[in-house]
Design an enzyme around this catalytic site. Structure first.
Site, PDB file in Angstrom:
ATOM      1  CG  ASP B  10      11.040  40.295  -2.298  1.00  0.00           C
ATOM      2  OD1 ASP B  10      10.803  41.003  -1.110  1.00  0.00           O
ATOM      3  OD2 ASP B  10      11.028  41.024  -3.415  1.00  0.00           O
ATOM      4  CB  SER B  11       7.557  41.646   0.665  1.00  0.00           C
ATOM      5  OG  SER B  11       8.358  42.627  -0.100  1.00  0.00           O
ATOM      6  CE1 TYR B  42       6.109  40.325   3.755  1.00  0.00           C
ATOM      7  CE2 TYR B  42       8.217  39.391   4.033  1.00  0.00           C
ATOM      8  CZ  TYR B  42       6.947  39.092   3.980  1.00  0.00           C
ATOM      9  OH  TYR B  42       6.317  38.194   3.757  1.00  0.00           O
ATOM     10  N   GLY B  43       8.305  46.596   4.200  1.00  0.00           N
ATOM     11  CA  GLY B  43       9.273  47.780   4.467  1.00  0.00           C
ATOM     12  C   GLY B  43       8.655  48.451   5.485  1.00  0.00           C
ATOM     13  CB  CYS B  73      12.756  40.420   0.950  1.00  0.00           C
ATOM     14  SG  CYS B  73      11.834  41.589   1.871  1.00  0.00           S
ATOM     15  CG  ASN B  74      17.746  44.483   0.368  1.00  0.00           C
ATOM     16  OD1 ASN B  74      18.772  44.582   0.835  1.00  0.00           O
ATOM     17  ND2 ASN B  74      17.218  44.671  -0.798  1.00  0.00           N
ATOM     18  CB  THR B  75      12.476  44.301   4.495  1.00  0.00           C
ATOM     19  OG1 THR B  75      12.334  45.397   3.846  1.00  0.00           O
ATOM     20  CG2 THR B  75      11.894  44.911   5.942  1.00  0.00           C
ATOM     21  CD  GLU B 152       5.323  46.984  -7.247  1.00  0.00           C
ATOM     22  OE1 GLU B 152       4.315  47.246  -6.904  1.00  0.00           O
ATOM     23  OE2 GLU B 152       6.213  46.032  -6.877  1.00  0.00           O
ATOM     24  CB  CYS B 184      15.426  48.149  -2.963  1.00  0.00           C
ATOM     25  SG  CYS B 184      13.655  47.594  -3.350  1.00  0.00           S
ATOM     26  CB  THR B 185      14.646  42.756  -4.811  1.00  0.00           C
ATOM     27  OG1 THR B 185      13.471  42.923  -4.259  1.00  0.00           O
ATOM     28  CG2 THR B 185      15.774  41.924  -4.093  1.00  0.00           C
ATOM     29  CG  HIS B 186      10.881  47.035  -6.422  1.00  0.00           C
ATOM     30  ND1 HIS B 186      10.577  45.794  -5.682  1.00  0.00           N
ATOM     31  CD2 HIS B 186       9.796  46.819  -6.977  1.00  0.00           C
ATOM     32  CE1 HIS B 186       9.320  45.316  -5.614  1.00  0.00           C
ATOM     33  NE2 HIS B 186       8.716  46.138  -6.451  1.00  0.00           N
TER      34      HIS B 186
END
Lengths: 268, 268
Positions: B10-11, B42-43, B73-75, B152, B184-186
């Site tokens: 992921d980013s 990356y978004g 990572c979605n992006t 975060e 989104c992974t968050h």
């Protein structure tokens, strides 16, 4: 050299508030801006990485023939300024000292607050510079990491922004600061709301405005000001990654059309 | 090859929710994670840049001998998955399709919502994949860029987060979705609060859980599962930039001690 451009850089779009302030104060100067958008944000990166990035950008600006470099990024100033000054013969100005000087001038009670990114606050750069000048100051410093996203979202008067700011400003209210340093180049866009919330008795120190004054002073000292004070200089913007979001933000941060944004390749 | 590790990237720290879900479902597998923290997020980067980054990381994982790569990572999935599959012989799984499949399974009314970063929503990857499977779906998609910072910051139940979510979820309430894809992974860390706000009648599709199920299915299909189903595998985390903030977040996202985080140099 007097008619060479001034180079300014930041990790992203934030430093364009500094470009705007320099252009307002010194309209005759040509300005070249680099936003390192491909590697934004710097706030959570290690000092060694930030120094490497700052050196690469300064090298690019030096190749463009700039007469002076402005590090319009608190994180890059904190970690990179000394390394840049060691490496390059050009004058290199950072964004911390002008803010510190303005805070020292503004405070009456000696109770000073600082807000910034996690990296800027943890570095203690503002705190140490203030205490070095006046050891008796009472300083309240707090990291306010959500503000960058809120500014980029354009939620400058949103209820959520106000709620978040209430929490972020609480320790500064409790400490009865009479001066608050906005220690991040994104924060000038929140000056209106923060001013409403803290009232006129708290002086807000805006990094961008004070940086512009420091540039003017340095040009005067070194006799590096443009020879034609009647002209209107150009603003050329480079970014390490182009996106429509950056172009939109650039317009908003600069307060005018951003012109054509060129891509710059910064090699690691 | 059966006993080789699974690579996940992921980013930043977000993909560790996927690592956690894979470890919970397939504890016998060894996992290698790369967080490209030096270049996070990356978004807001361009597709060409994101593809280059994804290729560099996959090359690193391939050198570690992984049997399968998960783009957590979605992006990077949206922009890089096709390019990665073209370049590498390894199976490469992206985070979009499992979410789409789970949404198709969950919806009763055919009214589906999607939230994600600006890049993910603008790419229309979820929207197109859903409509391709079922053209009669009514889809509501909205970018929710502040959520990453709120997660975060660990403001998972904060009043400001609730206020921001009220605004972000309003179009989905208005559209009466019965399924919301957390794209989104968050966002798995906000599942509790979003669930409280939308109530049990709205199914929340969690990228991490569905990604883990897709990995299990693929290992079964290709007969690539670890030969010893009784063992407990290791989790090795690499990051392209090390910081104490990353270590703290890694612990929180992973839900357990992160062990020693190694630095990986990804050359541009």
């Amino acid at each position: 050299m007097k008619n060479a451009p001034i180079g300014i850089f930041d990790s992203g779009v934030g430093g364009l508030t500094v470009v705007r302030a320099i252009h307002d104060l010194l309209p005759q100067e040509d300005l070249i801006y680099v936003g390192d958008t491909a590697r934004f944000p710097y706030g959570n990166k290690s000092p060694a990485t930030i120094i490497r990035y700052a050196q690469q950008i300064t090298e690019f600006l030096q190749k463009q023939g700039v007469k002076l470099v402005v590090v319009a990024c608190n994180t890059a100033t904190v970690h990179g300024l000394a390394a840049l000054r060691e490496q390059w013969a050009l004058p290199v100005l950072g964004v911390v000292q002008p803010g510190v000087d303005a805070a020292l001038e503004a405070t009456r009670s000696g109770r000073v607050g600082i807000i910034g990114t996690v990296g800027t606050i943890q570095s203690k750069a503002y705190q140490q510079a203030l205490l070095q000048a006046r050891p008796e100051l009472h300083i309240t410093a707090s990291a306010t990491p959500l503000l960058v996203s809120l500014v980029e979202e354009d939620w400058l008067q949103h209820a959520a922004t106000q709620l978040i700011l209430e929490e972020y400003l609480a320790p500064h209210r409790a400490a009865q600061v009479d001066t608050l340093v906005l220690g991040c180049t994104h924060y000038p866009l929140l000056k209106g709301l923060i001013g409403q919330m803290l009232g006129p008795e708290v002086a807000l120190v805006d990094s961008a405005e004070n940086m512009a004054r420091a540039v003017a002073e340095r040009l005067r000292q070194d006799d590096l000001g443009h020879s034609n004070s009647k002209r209107v200089g150009t603003i050329q913007i480079y970014a390490s990654d182009l996106s429509t979001q950056f172009a939109n933000l650039a317009h908003r941060f600069l307060g005018r059309e951003a012109g054509t944004i060129e891509k710059v390749v910064l090699t690691d």
